[in-house]
Design an enzyme around this catalytic site. Structure first.
Site, PDB file in Angstrom:
ATOM      1  N   GLU A  78      12.650 107.573 -52.788  1.00  0.00           N
ATOM      2  CA  GLU A  78      13.076 107.979 -51.453  1.00  0.00           C
ATOM      3  C   GLU A  78      12.991 106.819 -50.464  1.00  0.00           C
ATOM      4  O   GLU A  78      12.022 106.071 -50.446  1.00  0.00           O
ATOM      5  CB  GLU A  78      12.220 109.147 -50.960  1.00  0.00           C
ATOM      6  CG  GLU A  78      12.324 110.404 -51.813  1.00  0.00           C
ATOM      7  CD  GLU A  78      13.703 111.030 -51.778  1.00  0.00           C
ATOM      8  OE1 GLU A  78      14.488 110.715 -50.858  1.00  0.00           O
ATOM      9  OE2 GLU A  78      14.000 111.849 -52.673  1.00  0.00           O
ATOM     10  N   ARG A  88      12.746 126.420 -46.867  1.00  0.00           N
ATOM     11  CA  ARG A  88      13.625 127.469 -47.398  1.00  0.00           C
ATOM     12  C   ARG A  88      12.812 128.517 -48.150  1.00  0.00           C
ATOM     13  O   ARG A  88      13.170 129.701 -48.175  1.00  0.00           O
ATOM     14  CB  ARG A  88      14.683 126.844 -48.322  1.00  0.00           C
ATOM     15  CG  ARG A  88      15.660 127.841 -48.928  1.00  0.00           C
ATOM     16  CD  ARG A  88      16.700 127.135 -49.776  1.00  0.00           C
ATOM     17  NE  ARG A  88      16.119 126.348 -50.846  1.00  0.00           N
ATOM     18  CZ  ARG A  88      15.728 126.844 -52.018  1.00  0.00           C
ATOM     19  NH1 ARG A  88      15.845 128.134 -52.278  1.00  0.00           N
ATOM     20  NH2 ARG A  88      15.226 126.052 -52.959  1.00  0.00           N
ATOM     21  N   CYS A 141       7.439 117.827 -50.092  1.00  0.00           N
ATOM     22  CA  CYS A 141       7.641 116.437 -50.525  1.00  0.00           C
ATOM     23  C   CYS A 141       7.850 115.527 -49.311  1.00  0.00           C
ATOM     24  O   CYS A 141       7.213 114.482 -49.183  1.00  0.00           O
ATOM     25  CB  CYS A 141       8.828 116.343 -51.469  1.00  0.00           C
ATOM     26  SG  CYS A 141       8.553 117.123 -53.076  1.00  0.00           S
ATOM     27  N   HIS A 165      11.052 111.136 -56.439  1.00  0.00           N
ATOM     28  CA  HIS A 165      11.405 112.459 -56.953  1.00  0.00           C
ATOM     29  C   HIS A 165      11.799 112.352 -58.428  1.00  0.00           C
ATOM     30  O   HIS A 165      12.476 111.381 -58.824  1.00  0.00           O
ATOM     31  CB  HIS A 165      12.567 113.046 -56.165  1.00  0.00           C
ATOM     32  CG  HIS A 165      12.148 113.946 -55.058  1.00  0.00           C
ATOM     33  ND1 HIS A 165      12.490 113.737 -53.736  1.00  0.00           N
ATOM     34  CD2 HIS A 165      11.403 115.089 -55.068  1.00  0.00           C
ATOM     35  CE1 HIS A 165      11.967 114.709 -52.984  1.00  0.00           C
ATOM     36  NE2 HIS A 165      11.318 115.530 -53.761  1.00  0.00           N
TER      37      HIS A 165
END
Length: 214
Positions: A78, A88, A141, A165
């Site tokens: 990342e 979510r 994350c 990831h």
């Protein structure tokens, strides 16, 4: 040199999390660096607190947090974390924040100071699919990545840190829809080992054409 590398516990109904399963398989030394492994909870704030405690205890030179990105086909390092929690699904403690800043006194975003391109090249040179990602999402994350970079900005200026990831492990997709991406735990762990090697060996990033169109 010390490298602290963390992986989350299972979340979202999964029985395993390939992040920590792969971290556990890492050797204790990589490229001359001591590797310190830590499992952290998939819980907003608590994950960052666990990493911060380990940073205080071990005084690492590098902090790498690892998480599952189900649906991705490669190992992705990342580039940036944003100051936003938008869940979510609920985390493992039942939290589901919406439109919430992670740190009121933090920047809108922090960029990693890890050599992302060098990591991608190292993995690709060893036949492991790898890309740079420009979004760590808005779940835990991103939360832990942002917290680590916030600490580096505010307190630990000599530390390098970031987030990687990893895809689903192969055994996780047995009952998922056909075409769901996966990677073996052995390959994921080898990719993390190569990522550590690239980070240890590259104080500065290399020149490599990457980026995205969309």
């Amino acid at each position: 040199m010390k490298v602290l590398i963390t992986g989350f516990d299972p979340f979202g109904g999964e029985s395993v999390n390939p992040a920590y399963e792969a971290v556990k398989m890492l050797p204790d030394m990589v490229a001359g660096a001591e590797v310190i492994k830590l499992e952290i909870p998939t819980v907003y704030t608590k994950s960052g607190e666990a990493v911060e405690k380990a940073m205080e205890e071990h005084n690492p030179d590098v902090v790498i947090c690892v998480g599952q990105a189900g649906g991705r086909s490669s190992i992705t390092i990342e580039k940036v974390a944003i100051n936003l929690a938008e869940a979510r699904i609920k985390d493992n403690a039942g939290n589901q924040p919406m439109d919430t800043p992670l740190h009121e006194d933090g920047e809108n975003a922090y960029f990693t100071n890890l050599p992302c391109k060098a990591v991608v090249k190292e993995l690709r040179d060893n036949k492991i699919p790898a890309h740079i990602s420009y979004t760590a999402g808005t779940f835990v994350c991103n939360d832990v990545m942002y917290h680590v970079l916030y600490l580096i900005n505010k307190k630990y200026n000599n530390v390098r840190g970031g987030f990687i990831h990893v895809p689903y492990a192969t055994e996780q997709v047995v009952d998922k829809p056909q075409g769901t991406c996966a990677m073996s735990l052995e390959t994921i762990s080898k990719g993390l080992e190569l990522a550590i090697k690239a980070i240890v060996e590259n104080d500065k990033d290399i020149s490599l054409t990457v980026g995205t169109i969309m």
